[in-house]
Design a protein around this motif. Structure first.
Motif, PDB file in Angstrom:
ATOM      1  N   GLY A  82      48.571  41.037  14.928  1.00 41.59           N
ATOM      2  CA  GLY A  82      50.039  41.398  15.049  1.00 41.59           C
ATOM      3  C   GLY A  82      50.448  40.987  16.452  1.00 41.59           C
ATOM      4  O   GLY A  82      49.751  40.277  16.948  1.00 41.59           O
ATOM      5  N   MET A  98      50.361  42.243  19.204  1.00 38.98           N
ATOM      6  CA  MET A  98      49.459  43.016  20.213  1.00 38.98           C
ATOM      7  C   MET A  98      48.211  42.108  20.014  1.00 38.98           C
ATOM      8  O   MET A  98      47.765  41.547  21.005  1.00 38.98           O
ATOM      9  N   ARG A 106      44.098  39.456   8.272  1.00 36.36           N
ATOM     10  CA  ARG A 106      44.357  39.725   6.695  1.00 36.36           C
ATOM     11  C   ARG A 106      45.243  38.583   6.396  1.00 36.36           C
ATOM     12  O   ARG A 106      44.942  37.815   5.267  1.00 36.36           O
ATOM     13  N   SER A 135      42.585  45.579  16.746  1.00 38.41           N
ATOM     14  CA  SER A 135      44.252  45.776  16.785  1.00 38.41           C
ATOM     15  C   SER A 135      45.006  46.104  15.634  1.00 38.41           C
ATOM     16  O   SER A 135      45.516  44.758  15.176  1.00 38.41           O
ATOM     17  N   LEU A 136      45.009  46.786  14.923  1.00 43.28           N
ATOM     18  CA  LEU A 136      45.456  46.951  13.557  1.00 43.28           C
ATOM     19  C   LEU A 136      46.498  48.221  13.522  1.00 43.28           C
ATOM     20  O   LEU A 136      46.493  48.767  14.650  1.00 43.28           O
ATOM     21  N   ILE A 137      47.218  48.096  12.531  1.00 41.84           N
ATOM     22  CA  ILE A 137      48.435  49.213  12.382  1.00 41.84           C
ATOM     23  C   ILE A 137      48.122  50.386  12.584  1.00 41.84           C
ATOM     24  O   ILE A 137      48.738  51.133  13.241  1.00 41.84           O
ATOM     25  N   ALA A 190      43.878  50.999   7.779  1.00 40.65           N
ATOM     26  CA  ALA A 190      43.941  49.670   7.986  1.00 40.65           C
ATOM     27  C   ALA A 190      42.383  49.238   8.604  1.00 40.65           C
ATOM     28  O   ALA A 190      41.580  48.326   8.126  1.00 40.65           O
ATOM     29  N   ALA A 200      39.654  49.817   6.376  1.00 44.67           N
ATOM     30  CA  ALA A 200      39.995  48.990   5.208  1.00 44.67           C
ATOM     31  C   ALA A 200      39.241  47.666   5.525  1.00 44.67           C
ATOM     32  O   ALA A 200      38.547  46.991   4.769  1.00 44.67           O
ATOM     33  N   VAL A 201      39.487  47.224   6.892  1.00 47.25           N
ATOM     34  CA  VAL A 201      38.825  45.872   7.292  1.00 47.25           C
ATOM     35  C   VAL A 201      37.636  46.295   7.558  1.00 47.25           C
ATOM     36  O   VAL A 201      36.569  45.195   6.909  1.00 47.25           O
ATOM     37  N   SER A 237      46.410  52.260  17.314  1.00 43.27           N
ATOM     38  CA  SER A 237      46.709  53.784  17.619  1.00 43.27           C
ATOM     39  C   SER A 237      46.866  54.441  16.135  1.00 43.27           C
ATOM     40  O   SER A 237      47.191  54.198  15.266  1.00 43.27           O
ATOM     41  N   VAL A 269      51.229  49.196  27.424  1.00 40.39           N
ATOM     42  CA  VAL A 269      52.194  48.158  27.771  1.00 40.39           C
ATOM     43  C   VAL A 269      52.711  47.289  26.303  1.00 40.39           C
ATOM     44  O   VAL A 269      51.722  47.279  25.517  1.00 40.39           O
ATOM     45  N   PRO A 270      53.802  46.793  26.338  1.00 43.28           N
ATOM     46  CA  PRO A 270      54.024  45.912  24.964  1.00 43.28           C
ATOM     47  C   PRO A 270      53.140  44.562  25.201  1.00 43.28           C
ATOM     48  O   PRO A 270      52.744  44.230  26.270  1.00 43.28           O
TER      49      PRO A 270
HETATM   50  P1  NDP Z   1      51.574  45.353  13.659  1.00 45.17           P
HETATM   51  O1  NDP Z   1      52.059  46.250  12.849  1.00 45.17           O
HETATM   52  O2  NDP Z   1      52.433  44.041  14.150  1.00 45.17           O
HETATM   53  O3  NDP Z   1      50.295  44.477  13.269  1.00 45.17           O
HETATM   54  C1  NDP Z   1      49.128  45.153  12.619  1.00 45.17           C
HETATM   55  C2  NDP Z   1      47.980  44.352  12.146  1.00 45.17           C
HETATM   56  O4  NDP Z   1      47.448  45.197  11.201  1.00 45.17           O
HETATM   57  C3  NDP Z   1      48.469  43.028  11.512  1.00 45.17           C
HETATM   58  O5  NDP Z   1      47.368  42.130  11.829  1.00 45.17           O
HETATM   59  C4  NDP Z   1      48.112  43.483   9.915  1.00 45.17           C
HETATM   60  O6  NDP Z   1      47.860  42.414   9.282  1.00 45.17           O
HETATM   61  C5  NDP Z   1      46.959  44.443  10.169  1.00 45.17           C
HETATM   62  N1  NDP Z   1      47.183  45.344   9.029  1.00 45.17           N
HETATM   63  C6  NDP Z   1      48.091  46.360   8.374  1.00 45.17           C
HETATM   64  N2  NDP Z   1      47.876  46.982   7.403  1.00 45.17           N
HETATM   65  C7  NDP Z   1      46.366  46.393   6.878  1.00 45.17           C
HETATM   66  C8  NDP Z   1      45.443  46.582   5.988  1.00 45.17           C
HETATM   67  N3  NDP Z   1      45.868  47.387   5.037  1.00 45.17           N
HETATM   68  N4  NDP Z   1      44.465  45.838   6.032  1.00 45.17           N
HETATM   69  C9  NDP Z   1      44.158  44.633   6.913  1.00 45.17           C
HETATM   70  N5  NDP Z   1      45.104  44.471   8.017  1.00 45.17           N
HETATM   71  C10 NDP Z   1      46.114  45.336   8.094  1.00 45.17           C
HETATM   72  O7  NDP Z   1      51.118  46.041  15.257  1.00 45.17           O
HETATM   73  P2  NDP Z   1      51.034  45.374  16.706  1.00 45.17           P
HETATM   74  O8  NDP Z   1      50.383  44.221  16.607  1.00 45.17           O
HETATM   75  O9  NDP Z   1      52.459  45.338  17.243  1.00 45.17           O
HETATM   76  O10 NDP Z   1      50.207  46.622  17.262  1.00 45.17           O
HETATM   77  C11 NDP Z   1      48.789  46.755  16.806  1.00 45.17           C
HETATM   78  C12 NDP Z   1      48.580  48.067  17.446  1.00 45.17           C
HETATM   79  O11 NDP Z   1      48.697  48.013  19.122  1.00 45.17           O
HETATM   80  C13 NDP Z   1      48.971  49.220  16.449  1.00 45.17           C
HETATM   81  O12 NDP Z   1      48.414  50.292  16.394  1.00 45.17           O
HETATM   82  C14 NDP Z   1      50.181  49.586  17.733  1.00 45.17           C
HETATM   83  O13 NDP Z   1      50.425  51.121  17.591  1.00 45.17           O
HETATM   84  C15 NDP Z   1      49.396  49.311  19.141  1.00 45.17           C
HETATM   85  N6  NDP Z   1      50.290  49.109  20.118  1.00 45.17           N
HETATM   86  C16 NDP Z   1      51.317  48.119  19.792  1.00 45.17           C
HETATM   87  C17 NDP Z   1      52.319  47.999  20.870  1.00 45.17           C
HETATM   88  C18 NDP Z   1      53.611  47.035  20.862  1.00 45.17           C
HETATM   89  O14 NDP Z   1      54.292  47.214  21.795  1.00 45.17           O
HETATM   90  N7  NDP Z   1      53.439  46.255  19.664  1.00 45.17           N
HETATM   91  C19 NDP Z   1      52.372  48.759  22.174  1.00 45.17           C
HETATM   92  C20 NDP Z   1      51.144  49.475  22.518  1.00 45.17           C
HETATM   93  C21 NDP Z   1      50.321  49.702  21.371  1.00 45.17           C
HETATM   94  P3  NDP Z   1      48.787  41.431   8.548  1.00 45.17           P
HETATM   95  O15 NDP Z   1      49.167  40.354   9.630  1.00 45.17           O
HETATM   96  O16 NDP Z   1      48.012  40.827   7.445  1.00 45.17           O
HETATM   97  O17 NDP Z   1      49.985  42.224   8.016  1.00 45.17           O
END
Ligand code: NDP
Length: 286
Positions: A10, A12, A32, A64-66, A70, A73-74, A93, A120-121
């Motif tokens: 994602g 992050m 994924r 770094s998953l949601i 997740a 599952a990975v 988180s 941080v973002p």
């Molecule tokens: P996203 O929701 O954009 O990314 C999530 C990731 O999880 C993606 O790679 C997604 O894969 C994957 N994913 C979700 N569901 C599944 C599943 N069932 N099986 C496999 N993979 C899965 O989140 P961010 O990148 O923004 O954030 C990642 C983490 O960092 C989170 O826990 C967030 O709370 C934390 N965080 C984020 C901040 C931010 O500002 N963004 C700040 C601080 C912490 P796919 O691409 O295939 O959907």
């Protein structure tokens, strides 16, 4: 050569993999939705064809998953042998309990989890002053200090793998409720023809609550809730004005109603003459 695997791309995970590439690390990535790795691959990252290949490429693995569903599952896609001997920096988180269960699950399979809560973002990754809450074995964190510091600074809270998640969730609790307060106030402003740009300098001053935090924290620690500066009964009157102003603007009043209800419960519990900090006791009794 320094090498790391990043799973979850994602915003992050992409920022993290990018920061490692910038520092000359050999970076293996898996996501994924494979196409999310394209830009990183163009910059030199290696795309793993499976979770197993991503894990076995390196001993240090950043997740770094949601959420932890997740992450589970990975990791379930890889055979146990691919987990053994690895250090997982889990920056996903979720609740403290999920972080503890994941650490135990990994330990049973011969792996170690360092739990992290990024403060941080994504654009803040790799910038000075960025910080992440970490918990888990100190020696493992120290062994990987250089790699962790590519992303952010380290605030190590202790060995309990749930601690970083706990601190993260407490901070997010404060952050979302404060930000929702801003959104609600701005909705009332807009209903009265005041734009966000116009109100911005006032909002910045109002939302700068550092003075209050530093004033209240020592009193809360000391159990000192004397109403010498403000009182819960004043808070009730004040929130009634906010509620009426909200209703006159025909804006959703669920947020100020909830705050008013809490203040009223404080008065009903006998805290009317005490500071708003006495509401912590009311909140803890729920
Ligand atoms: P996203 O929701 O954009 O990314 C999530 C990731 O999880 C993606 O790679 C997604 O894969 C994957 N994913 C979700 N569901 C599944 C599943 N069932 N099986 C496999 N993979 C899965 O989140 P961010 O990148 O923004 O954030 C990642 C983490 O960092 C989170 O826990 C967030 O709370 C934390 N965080 C984020 C901040 C931010 O500002 N963004 C700040 C601080 C912490 P796919 O691409 O295939 O959907």
């Amino acid at each position: 050569m320094n090498a790391v695997t990043v799973i979850g791309l994602g915003p992050m995970g992409q920022a993290m993999a990018g920061a490692y590439l910038d520092k000359g690390y050999e970076v293996t990535v898996w996501n994924r939705t494979a196409a999310r790795a394209d830009e990183l691959v163009a910059r030199g990252a290696r795309r793993a064809g499976s979770v197993e290949a991503a894990l076995t490429a390196n001993t240090l693995v950043v997740l770094s998953l949601i959420d932890y569903d997740a992450a589970d599952a990975v990791l379930a896609q890889a055979p146990p042998a691919a987990l053994a001997g690895r250090t997982f920096v889990n920056l996903t988180s979720d609740t403290p309990d999920r972080a503890r269960r994941a650490a135990a699950w990994l330990a049973e399979r011969g792996a170690v989890q360092i739990t992290g809560g990024v403060q941080v973002p994504p654009p803040g990754i790799g910038t000075p002053g960025a910080m992440t809450y970490y918990s888990g074995p100190k020696d493992v964190i120290e062994a990987h200090r250089a790699a962790l510091e590519v992303l952010t600074g380290i605030d190590h809270l202790g060995e309990d793998p749930g601690l970083a998640a706990l601190y993260y969730q407490i901070g997010i609790d404060m952050f979302w409720t404060a930000l929702t307060g801003y959104l609600h106030g701005q909705a009332v402003a807009e209903a009265n023809g005041i734009s966000a740009a116009e109100f911005l300098p006032r909002a910045v001053k109002t939302m700068d609550v550092r003075y209050f935090l530093e004033f209240y924290a020592p009193r809360i620690t000391a159990g000192h809730h004397e109403g010498d500066v403000e009182r819960v009964s004043m808070g009730v009157a004040s929130m009634e004005h906010v509620l009426r102003t909200t209703q006159a603007a025909k804006v959703d009043d669920s947020l100020p109603s909830a705050v008013l209800e809490l203040f009223r419960r404080g008065v009903a519990a006998g805290h009317g003459g005490q500071s708003l900090t006495s509401l912590i006791g009311v909140l803890k009794r729920r």
